[in-house]
Design a protein around this motif. Structure first.
Motif, PDB file in Angstrom:
ATOM      1  N   ARG A   1       0.846  -1.200   0.000  1.00  0.00           N
ATOM      2  CA  ARG A   1       0.000   0.000   0.000  1.00  0.00           C
ATOM      3  C   ARG A   1       0.874   1.241   0.000  1.00  0.00           C
ATOM      4  O   ARG A   1       1.935   1.279   0.582  1.00  0.00           O
ATOM      5  N   ARG A   2       0.374   2.249  -0.686  1.00  0.00           N
ATOM      6  CA  ARG A   2       1.141   3.461  -0.913  1.00  0.00           C
ATOM      7  C   ARG A   2       0.580   4.571  -0.047  1.00  0.00           C
ATOM      8  O   ARG A   2      -0.633   4.684   0.074  1.00  0.00           O
ATOM      9  N   PHE A   3       1.408   5.365   0.535  1.00  0.00           N
ATOM     10  CA  PHE A   3       0.883   6.568   1.200  1.00  0.00           C
ATOM     11  C   PHE A   3       1.911   7.685   1.229  1.00  0.00           C
ATOM     12  O   PHE A   3       3.083   7.487   0.946  1.00  0.00           O
ATOM     13  N   THR A   4       1.412   8.855   1.565  1.00  0.00           N
ATOM     14  CA  THR A   4       2.224  10.071   1.502  1.00  0.00           C
ATOM     15  C   THR A   4       2.557  10.551   2.911  1.00  0.00           C
ATOM     16  O   THR A   4       1.692  10.534   3.780  1.00  0.00           O
ATOM     17  N   VAL A   5       3.791  10.928   3.111  1.00  0.00           N
ATOM     18  CA  VAL A   5       4.195  11.483   4.409  1.00  0.00           C
ATOM     19  C   VAL A   5       4.639  12.924   4.190  1.00  0.00           C
ATOM     20  O   VAL A   5       5.456  13.193   3.315  1.00  0.00           O
ATOM     21  N   GLN A   6       4.069  13.825   4.982  1.00  0.00           N
ATOM     22  CA  GLN A   6       4.467  15.228   4.892  1.00  0.00           C
ATOM     23  C   GLN A   6       5.785  15.434   5.632  1.00  0.00           C
ATOM     24  O   GLN A   6       6.132  14.681   6.542  1.00  0.00           O
ATOM     25  N   GLN A   7       6.484  16.498   5.232  1.00  0.00           N
ATOM     26  CA  GLN A   7       7.783  16.819   5.854  1.00  0.00           C
ATOM     27  C   GLN A   7       7.767  16.759   7.378  1.00  0.00           C
ATOM     28  O   GLN A   7       8.586  16.089   7.984  1.00  0.00           O
ATOM     29  N   ASN A   8       6.821  17.498   7.963  1.00  0.00           N
ATOM     30  CA  ASN A   8       6.802  17.585   9.429  1.00  0.00           C
ATOM     31  C   ASN A   8       6.589  16.233  10.089  1.00  0.00           C
ATOM     32  O   ASN A   8       7.240  15.902  11.075  1.00  0.00           O
ATOM     33  N   ASP A   9       5.668  15.439   9.507  1.00  0.00           N
ATOM     34  CA  ASP A   9       5.372  14.128  10.085  1.00  0.00           C
ATOM     35  C   ASP A   9       6.570  13.209   9.972  1.00  0.00           C
ATOM     36  O   ASP A   9       6.853  12.416  10.860  1.00  0.00           O
ATOM     37  N   PHE A  10       7.268  13.334   8.859  1.00  0.00           N
ATOM     38  CA  PHE A  10       8.425  12.477   8.652  1.00  0.00           C
ATOM     39  C   PHE A  10       9.502  12.767   9.679  1.00  0.00           C
ATOM     40  O   PHE A  10      10.028  11.865  10.327  1.00  0.00           O
ATOM     41  N   TYR A  11       9.810  14.051   9.867  1.00  0.00           N
ATOM     42  CA  TYR A  11      10.901  14.397  10.783  1.00  0.00           C
ATOM     43  C   TYR A  11      10.507  14.245  12.253  1.00  0.00           C
ATOM     44  O   TYR A  11      11.365  14.014  13.088  1.00  0.00           O
ATOM     45  N   SER A  12       9.212  14.389  12.539  1.00  0.00           N
ATOM     46  CA  SER A  12       8.839  14.249  13.947  1.00  0.00           C
ATOM     47  C   SER A  12       8.565  12.784  14.292  1.00  0.00           C
ATOM     48  O   SER A  12       8.583  12.404  15.451  1.00  0.00           O
ATOM     49  N   GLY A  13       8.319  11.969  13.266  1.00  0.00           N
ATOM     50  CA  GLY A  13       8.070  10.551  13.516  1.00  0.00           C
ATOM     51  C   GLY A  13       9.371   9.777  13.616  1.00  0.00           C
ATOM     52  O   GLY A  13      10.446  10.298  13.360  1.00  0.00           O
ATOM     53  N   SER A  14       9.260   8.494  13.981  1.00  0.00           N
ATOM     54  CA  SER A  14      10.480   7.715  14.183  1.00  0.00           C
ATOM     55  C   SER A  14      10.832   6.919  12.929  1.00  0.00           C
ATOM     56  O   SER A  14      10.852   5.702  12.946  1.00  0.00           O
ATOM     57  N   TYR A  15      11.048   7.624  11.842  1.00  0.00           N
ATOM     58  CA  TYR A  15      11.440   6.960  10.602  1.00  0.00           C
ATOM     59  C   TYR A  15      12.954   6.795  10.605  1.00  0.00           C
ATOM     60  O   TYR A  15      13.671   7.724  10.939  1.00  0.00           O
ATOM     61  N   SER A  16      13.421   5.618  10.243  1.00  0.00           N
ATOM     62  CA  SER A  16      14.873   5.478  10.181  1.00  0.00           C
ATOM     63  C   SER A  16      15.296   4.778   8.894  1.00  0.00           C
ATOM     64  O   SER A  16      14.573   3.976   8.322  1.00  0.00           O
ATOM     65  N   ASP A  17      16.492   5.148   8.478  1.00  0.00           N
ATOM     66  CA  ASP A  17      17.066   4.623   7.245  1.00  0.00           C
ATOM     67  C   ASP A  17      17.755   3.303   7.581  1.00  0.00           C
ATOM     68  O   ASP A  17      18.611   3.254   8.442  1.00  0.00           O
ATOM     69  N   THR A  18      17.381   2.225   6.890  1.00  0.00           N
ATOM     70  CA  THR A  18      17.969   0.912   7.212  1.00  0.00           C
ATOM     71  C   THR A  18      19.274   0.682   6.450  1.00  0.00           C
ATOM     72  O   THR A  18      19.920  -0.336   6.633  1.00  0.00           O
ATOM     73  N   GLN A  19      19.644   1.632   5.595  1.00  0.00           N
ATOM     74  CA  GLN A  19      20.833   1.526   4.731  1.00  0.00           C
ATOM     75  C   GLN A  19      20.632   0.455   3.648  1.00  0.00           C
ATOM     76  O   GLN A  19      21.540   0.161   2.890  1.00  0.00           O
ATOM     77  N   GLU A  20      19.446  -0.119   3.610  1.00  0.00           N
ATOM     78  CA  GLU A  20      19.154  -1.115   2.567  1.00  0.00           C
ATOM     79  C   GLU A  20      18.406  -0.421   1.435  1.00  0.00           C
ATOM     80  O   GLU A  20      17.737   0.588   1.647  1.00  0.00           O
ATOM     81  N   LYS A  21      18.480  -1.031   0.270  1.00  0.00           N
ATOM     82  CA  LYS A  21      17.830  -0.406  -0.865  1.00  0.00           C
ATOM     83  C   LYS A  21      17.232  -1.457  -1.787  1.00  0.00           C
ATOM     84  O   LYS A  21      17.873  -2.478  -2.065  1.00  0.00           O
ATOM     85  N   ALA A  22      16.006  -1.182  -2.232  1.00  0.00           N
ATOM     86  CA  ALA A  22      15.404  -2.062  -3.231  1.00  0.00           C
ATOM     87  C   ALA A  22      15.911  -1.621  -4.588  1.00  0.00           C
ATOM     88  O   ALA A  22      16.130  -0.444  -4.823  1.00  0.00           O
ATOM     89  N   GLU A  23      16.080  -2.587  -5.477  1.00  0.00           N
ATOM     90  CA  GLU A  23      16.551  -2.238  -6.818  1.00  0.00           C
ATOM     91  C   GLU A  23      15.390  -1.761  -7.662  1.00  0.00           C
ATOM     92  O   GLU A  23      14.312  -2.368  -7.636  1.00  0.00           O
ATOM     93  N   LEU A  24      15.608  -0.701  -8.409  1.00  0.00           N
ATOM     94  CA  LEU A  24      14.574  -0.221  -9.324  1.00  0.00           C
ATOM     95  C   LEU A  24      14.913  -0.766 -10.716  1.00  0.00           C
ATOM     96  O   LEU A  24      15.994  -0.520 -11.230  1.00  0.00           O
ATOM     97  N   ARG A  25      13.986  -1.591 -11.259  1.00  0.00           N
ATOM     98  CA  ARG A  25      14.285  -2.200 -12.561  1.00  0.00           C
ATOM     99  C   ARG A  25      13.148  -1.995 -13.551  1.00  0.00           C
ATOM    100  O   ARG A  25      12.024  -1.693 -13.164  1.00  0.00           O
ATOM    101  N   ARG A  26      13.493  -2.219 -14.791  1.00  0.00           N
ATOM    102  CA  ARG A  26      12.504  -2.097 -15.862  1.00  0.00           C
ATOM    103  C   ARG A  26      11.967  -3.490 -16.182  1.00  0.00           C
ATOM    104  O   ARG A  26      12.747  -4.456 -16.257  1.00  0.00           O
ATOM    105  N   TYR A  27      10.655  -3.599 -16.318  1.00  0.00           N
ATOM    106  CA  TYR A  27      10.020  -4.890 -16.618  1.00  0.00           C
ATOM    107  C   TYR A  27       9.162  -4.767 -17.867  1.00  0.00           C
ATOM    108  O   TYR A  27       8.544  -3.723 -18.102  1.00  0.00           O
ATOM    109  N   ILE A  28       9.146  -5.853 -18.596  1.00  0.00           N
ATOM    110  CA  ILE A  28       8.340  -5.871 -19.826  1.00  0.00           C
ATOM    111  C   ILE A  28       7.100  -6.740 -19.575  1.00  0.00           C
ATOM    112  O   ILE A  28       7.217  -7.839 -19.036  1.00  0.00           O
TER     113      ILE A  28
END
Ligand code: ZN
Ligand code: ZN
Length: 340
Positions: free
Chosen positions: A266-293
């Motif tokens: 599910r997709r959702f939007t986080v506003q600047q203030n909510d993001f910085y005041s919430g406990s969001y953390s960077d896991t240093q992991e990354k999903a690969e963005l690929r092209r699919y046919i």
């Protein structure tokens, strides 16, 4: 007709002789004229502007605006050469020459209150880099210097050039590069506010303002302000953790982020203030963005082929042509990112 005052000379105006007209001429000095002198280069500031030379002439012109005479038609001049600055007494002494049009010049000695300060001028401040009212600390979401800081610096540079060209009080005093970011020393606090606002409007960021007493200036407490600008330096596909769940960062705009819940998709939007005041953390992991046919599809499912390794996957939803999708934990999550 004799003069009504002295009864000696011929009256020439209002029943008075020229001597009596002169001695009755009133000069009023109102208000004050402040002066700031730079102890390093002798530049001086009268009104809101700094000048390199011609102090007596500038002061004479400034003082003249504070003088009125009892006869509006008289020509009143402040004699530049007579100007004498009395700093301990807080006043400027000068003489005034009045030509009321019918006798020799009347000369009077006058003075005007003046707060006379010694303060470094903007040019000396810029040269020495010692003066600043505010620091902008450009930092990332993490603790390391990343390219987002250079990107922000490139964007703000024309803004600074424009700011400096408009007023000689506006200047960027120095830039200090640190392992975690840049510190910008700003001459005027108001410019720091404008620059911070500009950064905030153009980058997904958080601003924190602190102030610290830095001493006294011109008889008042003098504060230095620090504007901490945290720039989001994460890229698409970064895995962000929040309250035990994992999210993929799909899109970044200056004021919001689009996240995809990795489990429910599910997709959702986080506003600047909510993001910085919430406990969001960077896991240093990354999903690969690929092209699919798209190989085939039904109303509820699509069969996709990875454009790199040709492996096939089936995802929910109906897609056409080519799409971009995140590949994460063996899962394909289609995105709204245009095909690149
Ligand atoms: Zn007279
Ligand atoms: Zn100076």
């Amino acid at each position: 007709m004799k003069c009504i005052l002295c009864d000696k000379n011929e009256a020439i105006e209002h029943g008075l002789c020229s001597d009596c007209l002169d001695s009755n001429f009133q000069i009023n000095v109102n208000g004050s004229v402040d002066l700031t002198i730079c102890p390093k280069c002798d530049s001086f500031k009268v009104g809101n502007r700094w000048y390199r030379e011609g102090m007596k002439g500038r002061l004479a012109a400034a003082i003249r605006k504070h003088i009125t005479g009892s006869s509006g038609s008289a020509e009143i001049n402040v004699v530049s050469d007579s100007i004498s600055i009395n700093r301990p007494e807080g006043r400027i002494d000068f003489s005034v020459a009045v030509d009321n049009g019918h006798s020799s010049l009347i000369t009077r000695s006058e003075s005007i209150p003046s707060k006379i300060l010694l303060n470094s001028c903007p040019i000396c401040n810029k040269v020495t880099g010692s003066y600043y009212e505010a620091i902008i600390q450009m930092r990332t979401f993490g603790t390391n210097y990343t390219s987002i800081i250079d990107e922000a610096m490139d964007r703000i540079d024309p803004f600074i050039v424009n700011m400096e060209s408009r007023s000689n009080d506006s200047f960027l005093s120095k830039i200090v590069r640190l392992p975690e970011g840049l510190d910008l020393y700003i001459g005027k606090k108001n410019d720091a506010i404008k620059m911070t606002r500009f950064l905030h409007e153009n980058f997904f960021s958080e601003i924190k303002i602190t102030k610290k007493l830095a001493g006294r200036r011109e008889g008042e407490d003098f504060y230095r302000y620090t504007y901490l600008v945290r720039l989001l330096n994460l890229s698409r596909g970064t895995i962000i953790q929040h309250e035990g769940r994992e999210y993929l960062l799909e899109q970044i705009s200056p004021n919001s982020l689009t996240l995809i819940d990795a489990a429910s998709e599910r997709r959702f939007t986080v506003q600047q203030n909510d993001f910085y005041s919430g406990s969001y953390s960077d896991t240093q992991e990354k999903a690969e963005l690929r092209r699919y046919i798209v190989i085939s599809n039904t109303a509820s499912e699509t069969e996709l082929m990875d454009s790199l390794n040709f492996s096939r996957f089936t995802v929910k939803g109906s897609y056409h042509g080519e799409i971009m999708a995140f590949y994460y934990g063996g899962k394909i999550i289609p995105t709204e990112i245009p095909v690149q």
